[in-house]
Design an enzyme around this catalytic site. Sequence first.
Site, mmCIF file in Angstrom:
data_model
loop_
_atom_site.group_PDB
_atom_site.id
_atom_site.type_symbol
_atom_site.label_atom_id
_atom_site.label_comp_id
_atom_site.label_asym_id
_atom_site.label_seq_id
_atom_site.Cartn_x
_atom_site.Cartn_y
_atom_site.Cartn_z
ATOM 1 N N HIS A 1 0.843 -1.206 0.000
ATOM 2 C CA HIS A 1 0.000 0.000 0.000
ATOM 3 C C HIS A 1 0.879 1.258 0.000
ATOM 4 O O HIS A 1 0.624 2.203 -0.744
ATOM 5 C CB HIS A 1 -0.878 0.067 1.265
ATOM 6 N N LYS B 1 -17.604 -7.865 7.742
ATOM 7 C CA LYS B 1 -16.207 -8.314 7.712
ATOM 8 C C LYS B 1 -15.615 -8.327 9.115
ATOM 9 O O LYS B 1 -15.882 -7.441 9.917
ATOM 10 C CB LYS B 1 -15.399 -7.343 6.829
ATOM 11 N N SER C 1 -2.365 -7.744 2.814
ATOM 12 C CA SER C 1 -2.746 -7.672 4.226
ATOM 13 C C SER C 1 -3.078 -9.058 4.756
ATOM 14 O O SER C 1 -2.780 -9.373 5.910
ATOM 15 C CB SER C 1 -3.947 -6.746 4.409
HETATM 16 P P1 ADP Z 1 -9.259 -4.652 -0.156
HETATM 17 O O1 ADP Z 1 -9.782 -4.759 1.207
HETATM 18 O O2 ADP Z 1 -10.148 -3.940 -1.158
HETATM 19 O O3 ADP Z 1 -8.615 -5.931 -0.707
HETATM 20 P P2 ADP Z 1 -6.656 -3.687 0.454
HETATM 21 O O4 ADP Z 1 -6.572 -2.847 1.663
HETATM 22 O O5 ADP Z 1 -6.073 -5.056 0.532
HETATM 23 O O6 ADP Z 1 -8.128 -3.618 -0.053
HETATM 24 O O7 ADP Z 1 -5.957 -2.969 -0.776
HETATM 25 C C1 ADP Z 1 -6.246 -1.655 -1.178
HETATM 26 C C2 ADP Z 1 -5.547 -1.389 -2.493
HETATM 27 O O8 ADP Z 1 -4.159 -1.629 -2.355
HETATM 28 C C3 ADP Z 1 -5.998 -2.279 -3.654
HETATM 29 O O9 ADP Z 1 -6.021 -1.496 -4.835
HETATM 30 C C4 ADP Z 1 -4.904 -3.299 -3.759
HETATM 31 O O10 ADP Z 1 -4.783 -3.827 -5.069
HETATM 32 C C5 ADP Z 1 -3.698 -2.461 -3.405
HETATM 33 N N1 ADP Z 1 -2.582 -3.268 -2.928
HETATM 34 C C6 ADP Z 1 -2.534 -4.057 -1.843
HETATM 35 N N2 ADP Z 1 -1.330 -4.668 -1.750
HETATM 36 C C7 ADP Z 1 -0.588 -4.240 -2.808
HETATM 37 C C8 ADP Z 1 0.735 -4.525 -3.278
HETATM 38 N N3 ADP Z 1 1.532 -5.366 -2.655
HETATM 39 N N4 ADP Z 1 1.142 -3.889 -4.402
HETATM 40 C C9 ADP Z 1 0.301 -3.047 -5.060
HETATM 41 N N5 ADP Z 1 -0.950 -2.753 -4.677
HETATM 42 C C10 ADP Z 1 -1.401 -3.339 -3.566
#
Ligand code: ADP
Length: 150
Positions: free
Chosen positions: A17, A41, A127
């Site tokens: 992120h 969730k 995450s």
């Molecule tokens: P969600 O709960 O919608 O899965 P996340 O908090 O996991 O959301 O992710 C939010 C955003 O961050 C999404 O666009 C996801 O693709 C991006 N993201 C998460 N991890 C990575 C990573 N390692 N590299 C690039 N983008 C990421």
Amino acid sequence: MRRAIFPGSFDPLTLGHHDIIMRGITLFDEIIIAIGKNADKKYMFTLEQRMKFITETFKDQPSISVKSYQGLTVDFCKKVNANFILRGLRNPGDFEFEKAIAHTNRKLSEIETVFLLTSSGKSYISSSIVRDVIRNNGDYTGLVPPFVRK
Ligand code: ADP
């Protein structure tokens, strides 16, 4: 004024992120990190903890802020006057998922979704993997920003 939101759960904020946000801020004047609240969730970290990870990590970046929201992401965009949604893409699975959401959001509004490809070396970070490592007492220090490590 180019204002984008970066929506997600951030349970917790990871280096994946962080990378997208720091690269995104070179494209936008302002980024609001938008924590979506989903009553169905189960989260590992409370909303307050997740917000604190973000405020502390970006405390020296005046153009990055954090807010939480409920409901449609496009409605939140309108509420905060953001014309862009920033998303990260890690793999073909992300692409397929994001494509459907971006098309739907476009159908519902004028808001444009902007995708950044993950940096090499960060594409495996998610995450859910971080939560798994934490649950099993593994070393997650190389996966999250310094404040989250504490
Ligand atoms: P969600 O709960 O919608 O899965 P996340 O908090 O996991 O959301 O992710 C939010 C955003 O961050 C999404 O666009 C996801 O693709 C991006 N993201 C998460 N991890 C990575 C990573 N390692 N590299 C690039 N983008 C990421």
